[in-house]
Scaffold this active site. Sequence first.
Site, PDB file in Angstrom:
ATOM      1  N   LYS A   4      50.088 -34.336  27.933  1.00 28.56           N
ATOM      2  CA  LYS A   4      49.313 -33.093  28.043  1.00 28.56           C
ATOM      3  C   LYS A   4      49.737 -32.137  26.934  1.00 28.56           C
ATOM      4  CE  LYS A   4      46.962 -33.538  32.132  1.00 28.56           C
ATOM      5  NZ  LYS A   4      47.613 -34.143  33.282  1.00 28.56           N
ATOM      6  N   LYS A  35      39.841 -37.041  34.448  1.00 30.06           N
ATOM      7  CA  LYS A  35      39.146 -35.763  34.635  1.00 30.06           C
ATOM      8  C   LYS A  35      39.604 -34.755  33.604  1.00 30.06           C
ATOM      9  CE  LYS A  35      39.477 -36.344  39.534  1.00 30.06           C
ATOM     10  NZ  LYS A  35      40.926 -36.430  39.767  1.00 30.06           N
ATOM     11  N   LYS A  45      42.270 -43.644  28.327  1.00 27.70           N
ATOM     12  CA  LYS A  45      42.214 -43.725  29.782  1.00 27.70           C
ATOM     13  C   LYS A  45      41.175 -42.743  30.313  1.00 27.70           C
ATOM     14  CE  LYS A  45      44.466 -41.286  33.123  1.00 27.70           C
ATOM     15  NZ  LYS A  45      44.103 -41.339  34.534  1.00 27.70           N
TER      16      LYS A  45
HETATM   17  P1  ADP Z   1      42.416 -37.963  36.752  1.00 30.49           P
HETATM   18  O1  ADP Z   1      43.374 -38.603  35.752  1.00 30.49           O
HETATM   19  O2  ADP Z   1      41.032 -38.247  36.435  1.00 30.49           O
HETATM   20  O3  ADP Z   1      42.697 -36.496  36.990  1.00 30.49           O
HETATM   21  P2  ADP Z   1      43.730 -38.335  39.260  1.00 30.49           P
HETATM   22  O4  ADP Z   1      44.953 -37.881  38.539  1.00 30.49           O
HETATM   23  O5  ADP Z   1      43.207 -37.470  40.328  1.00 30.49           O
HETATM   24  O6  ADP Z   1      42.645 -38.650  38.144  1.00 30.49           O
HETATM   25  O7  ADP Z   1      43.953 -39.790  39.816  1.00 30.49           O
HETATM   26  C1  ADP Z   1      43.693 -40.245  41.118  1.00 30.49           C
HETATM   27  C2  ADP Z   1      44.009 -41.718  41.169  1.00 30.49           C
HETATM   28  O8  ADP Z   1      43.128 -42.464  40.321  1.00 30.49           O
HETATM   29  C3  ADP Z   1      45.430 -42.049  40.675  1.00 30.49           C
HETATM   30  O9  ADP Z   1      45.958 -43.094  41.467  1.00 30.49           O
HETATM   31  C4  ADP Z   1      45.213 -42.533  39.286  1.00 30.49           C
HETATM   32  O10 ADP Z   1      46.229 -43.419  38.843  1.00 30.49           O
HETATM   33  C5  ADP Z   1      43.884 -43.242  39.401  1.00 30.49           C
HETATM   34  N1  ADP Z   1      43.204 -43.256  38.099  1.00 30.49           N
HETATM   35  C6  ADP Z   1      42.784 -42.159  37.418  1.00 30.49           C
HETATM   36  N2  ADP Z   1      42.221 -42.523  36.257  1.00 30.49           N
HETATM   37  C7  ADP Z   1      42.299 -43.892  36.190  1.00 30.49           C
HETATM   38  C8  ADP Z   1      41.885 -44.865  35.225  1.00 30.49           C
HETATM   39  N3  ADP Z   1      41.280 -44.484  34.111  1.00 30.49           N
HETATM   40  N4  ADP Z   1      42.132 -46.158  35.488  1.00 30.49           N
HETATM   41  C9  ADP Z   1      42.740 -46.528  36.636  1.00 30.49           C
HETATM   42  N5  ADP Z   1      43.144 -45.668  37.589  1.00 30.49           N
HETATM   43  C10 ADP Z   1      42.937 -44.352  37.378  1.00 30.49           C
END
Ligand code: ADP
Length: 320
Positions: free
Chosen positions: A110, A192, A189
Site C-alpha cells: 500500500k 477493491k 491481483k
Molecule cells: P480486497 O483485496 O478486494 O479488498 P478483501 O481484502 O476484502 O478483498 O478480501 C476478502 C477475501 O477475498 C480474502 O480472503 C482475500 O484473500 C480474498 N481475495 C481478495 N482478492 C483476491 C484475489 N484477487 N484472488 C484470490 N482471493 C482474493
Amino acid sequence: MRVLSGIQSSGIPHIGNYFGMMLPALELQEKGETFLFIADYHALTTQPKPEDLRKMVENVAVDLLACGFDPAKAVLFRQSDVPQVTELTWILSTITTVGVLERAHSYKDKIAKGFVPNNGLFTYPVLMAADILIYQSELVPVGKDQKQHLEITRDIAIKFNNLYGDIFTIPEASIKESVAVIPGIDGQKMSKSYDNTIPIFGGKKEVRQRIMSIVTDCKGLEEPKDPDSCNVVALFKLFADENRFRTLRERYRAGNYGYGHAKQELFEAMWEYFAPLRRRREELLGNLDYVRDVIAAGGRKAVAEAEQTMIKVRKAVGLR
Ligand code: ADP
Ligand code: TRP
C-alpha cells in the site's frame, strides 16, 4: 470445527473474493460451524464516507447471502457489532513488535502504491489476529494475499499462550492453490483497493465493459496467441467446463481469433455462471429487513462467543 473468514466492506465484492474466499468457505460451511463477518473496522482504514460505509456493509451482506451463505449453517455478522474485538486488539498489540508489522507485505504494498499510511493500516494485522483468535477459530479460508497475516496471527497466538497460559486455539489458513490469486483487469491481483475488479453482481453493461478492458498483449487478429500468459484465459478457466476451456486454448494457438472474441466468450460464461445467484440477490434486495435481521442475530451470537474468550483473556493478563 470452527471456520472463520472476513471480507472488507471497502467496496463491492468481486470475482477474486468469490473464488479465493467465498467458494472455499461455502464448502467448509457444510463441514463446521462457520463464522463469516463483514470487516467494517478494517474498511475504516481507508476513511470512507459514513453513509457509504453503512450502505456498503448492507450491500456486502446481501451479496454474501446471494452467493449461498446460509444463516442456518453460518453465523453472518458485522465486525463492529463485536466491540470486544477492539479490546483484544489493544491487548494483542502490546505483545506485537513494530518490526513484524513493518514487514507485512500488504502494508508495504500500500505504501509503495502511494497510500499515506495511518496507524490503523499499520496495525491492521493485529485487528485481524483479534478477529480470528477471539472466536477460537481453527480454519481460516482466505486468498493467498492473506497468508502472511495468518502467519502473524499464529505467531501472536503462540506468544500470548506462552506468556499467559493456553487461551487461544492456534488457527490454520486454508488456501486453495488453484484460485489463490485471481488476476484483475490490469493483471495485478484483483482487489477493491486497486480499481481493477470485476464485480460479481455488476450490471450487464458494466461487467461487459470491465471485461473488455482486460489488459492483453497487442498481437493482431491473425497471429497465434499464448493462452498461458493471458489474463482472459485465466479468468475464463473459472467459469468454463474443461471442454470449453480446451477449445478456447486451441483457438488461441491457431490464430485468427482475437482478444475481443475471447473477452466476449468470457463475458457470456460469467454472465451465465452467476445467473441463479443474481436471481437470489434480486429477492434479497426486495427483503432487506430479512438481511438486517440475519446480521443482527449473527452479531448477538458472535458477541456471546467473543465475551467468553475475553473473560479468560482479561483474567489471564491481570486486568480483572
Ligand atoms: P480486497 O483485496 O478486494 O479488498 P478483501 O481484502 O476484502 O478483498 O478480501 C476478502 C477475501 O477475498 C480474502 O480472503 C482475500 O484473500 C480474498 N481475495 C481478495 N482478492 C483476491 C484475489 N484477487 N484472488 C484470490 N482471493 C482474493
Ligand atoms: N484482512 C482480510 C482481507 O483483507 C479481511 C479480514 C479481516 C479477515 N479480518 C479477517 C479475513 C479475519 C480472515 C480472517 O482480505
